[in-house]
Design an enzyme around this catalytic site. Sequence first.
Site, PDB file in Angstrom:
ATOM      1  CG  ASP A 261      10.751  -8.828   8.267  1.00  0.00           C
ATOM      2  OD1 ASP A 261      10.081  -8.410   7.313  1.00  0.00           O
ATOM      3  OD2 ASP A 261      11.322  -8.069   9.067  1.00  0.00           O
ATOM      4  CG  HIS A 295       6.478  -8.658   8.981  1.00  0.00           C
ATOM      5  ND1 HIS A 295       7.458  -7.753   9.312  1.00  0.00           N
ATOM      6  CD2 HIS A 295       6.172  -9.307  10.136  1.00  0.00           C
ATOM      7  CE1 HIS A 295       7.729  -7.842  10.610  1.00  0.00           C
ATOM      8  NE2 HIS A 295       6.972  -8.784  11.116  1.00  0.00           N
TER       9      HIS A 295
END
Length: 740
Positions: A261, A295
């Site tokens: 993430d 991300h």
Amino acid sequence: MEKLQLREEILSRMELPVIADRSYSVQEFGVVPNSEKIQTVFLQKAIDTVSECGGGRLVIPSGSYRTGALHLKSGVELHLESADTVLKFVNEEVSLHYPLVFSHWEATPCYNFSSLIYACDAHDIAVTGCGILDGGADREHWWNWHHQVEDAWSSNRRDMQLEDRKALRVMNENGTPIEERVFGDGHFLRPNFVQPIRCKRVLLQGFTLKNSPMWQLNPVMCESLTVDGVTMSSHGANNDGCDPESCSGVHIKNCRFDTGDDCISLKSGRDRDGRIANKACEYVLIENNEFADGHGGVALGSEMSGGIRHVLAMNNRFSSPNLTYALRLKTNAKRGGMVEEIILADSVMDHVHGAAVHGTMLYEDGRNGEYLPVFRNIRIENITAHGGDYGIFLEAFDEVPITGLVLKNIVIDGAKKKIRCMNWSDPVVENVVINGSHFPRPISVRITDVPRAGELCHAEAELCDGVGECKFTWKYCGADGIWKALGGNQTAEIPADACEVQVSVADSQNNIEESIVYRVFPGAGEARDFADTDASLEMGADVEAGASDHAGAKSDADVSRRLWCRGMLEKIQPLSARPVTREKLAKMMIPLMEAEDEKELELAEHSSESTESMESSKSSKSTEKVAKAEASSCLETALRQGFLKMEKDGSLKPDGTVSRQEMATVAMQACGVNYRNASSTMPVCEDVASVDNNYGTNVARALYFGFMELDKAGCFRPLEPVTERETAVILNRVADFAGI
């Protein structure tokens, strides 16, 4: 504040832990390396004893140690002596080995499973050394508690965590006392790996983290936090690297992030709880780090209700093609909060997948809230980047435009699209070059109505703020295939013999953007077949409008003409209440697709004879791509570019239908603004329980942007097949939004 001045200000606030100059081995307390026996009791006894004796360094020698949660105490440095020192956190009997403690879960206070390494109200604590912390998470343990909706067409699998997550959100919004927010055993909120809460002088240095259940490092409300030379390598759902929450004085340096993430995500509380606590994350220095995967490289939010300010990220390297965003700002109207005094500088982005700089207020809940966030005084300078869907993507709500934005000395190449600048107010844009184009400059230009022979036609341009006066230039093409200049400015009269028309816009520096080529609709009385079609369209509009009350107010005639002029319909015809097929939908979206190869969109001549006479005789090569594309090729291209869902068996299913919830995702994929990493946020509608979780966010976004609407009863009807008429109305709106 300039970057060097801000750097000195942050460093002046930093203090390292004060650890007594004495060392102990954990073996003195009965800890046995390489034993199958779980060592939690002995390790915790060592920590407690050293703290009670005034603190010191607690050394863990080479070897593997199975353990449950460890709670750090004041004055203790937990030191992993060698690269062969491994703390292996067990993943069985979770409630036994990770007992209930006060914690924060996604920036919301509650009682939950203990983090693997935990501290609360401690001071002068550290975890150091070159060993490994292994959280024991994998597809069968911890990670299987949550199904991450990663992309537009994620599968709709069970999310064990979802109901507990929703329950905690409701507790937050309702102000439920924290002591009543009890999860843990029987629930599925995964613990974070390392979570010191309300601690002072914290050092995390040198070790490697892997296989984290949830966020890897999540210091909460700490002062003087140093993270130095830590490697974070964990790719489960929500495996953020380092998420300082409402901390003051943070120095993150020399680290390597390889995460599932965001690599770094600064936070400051979520929604009501965060606004009441009102504790900003502030004075943060991020330097000399490598961002390999994740991300967002440096993310701000989305839990930022208490504000984020005085942040400097400089001299960092973003090295992986899998990194989605280098700088990422994300929030929504439920969070509120302010992001201000932010500097990203002197950094190289070898390759990014999404955008070098990305900021949105439409993350998760989007506009569904009463607490508008603010982005202001953000400076990005001396940046080199390659790749991405966008070079720079920054957008805000109309009511709260981005102010104090400075973009300076930025070079980006290889981006599919150059820039999105929605609601910037008086930015400073200097020496910014994206794909060879210098900014500020015009971004796009389009014709806003149906170009008709012998009538006036209007154009509008999207400009990067600061462009100043612009000049519009028109040209048209007749049946002879020769392009001719056409007078006019923002409005021009289309000649009677025009078959196609195009408009361009130029600024004072002669930076030019061109529209697509539009077909020209014949003037009155020019072609009998068009007139007949017009009449049937006007009659059909009233009938169809009664059959579908969520397709919009524009008549079939307006929509059909507009799509035909854009090359999205092969011929002008009444729009049907039949379900649209995947094949027909794909053909309509050709002008919205990215050009992969001329041969991809300009194949053999289409065999249909239905578009003869005026349409076939007047179309030039530039507008024949719709007529020339084979249906299967259109469908394959739409699937390859993510505009349609790939069937599990790999078949094209050209005659298959598309549900309204699938159409919401089609619209968001086709609109030219790719909101990747879709979350499981759900729309506000009466039948929300019928919307699959993996489509929820795109349904909410399609409603927000006005691509789709609820019916009069407030229902979305997610499982109904979308009709040809609805499809035409939706794609007409999408094309307007996309600027074609």
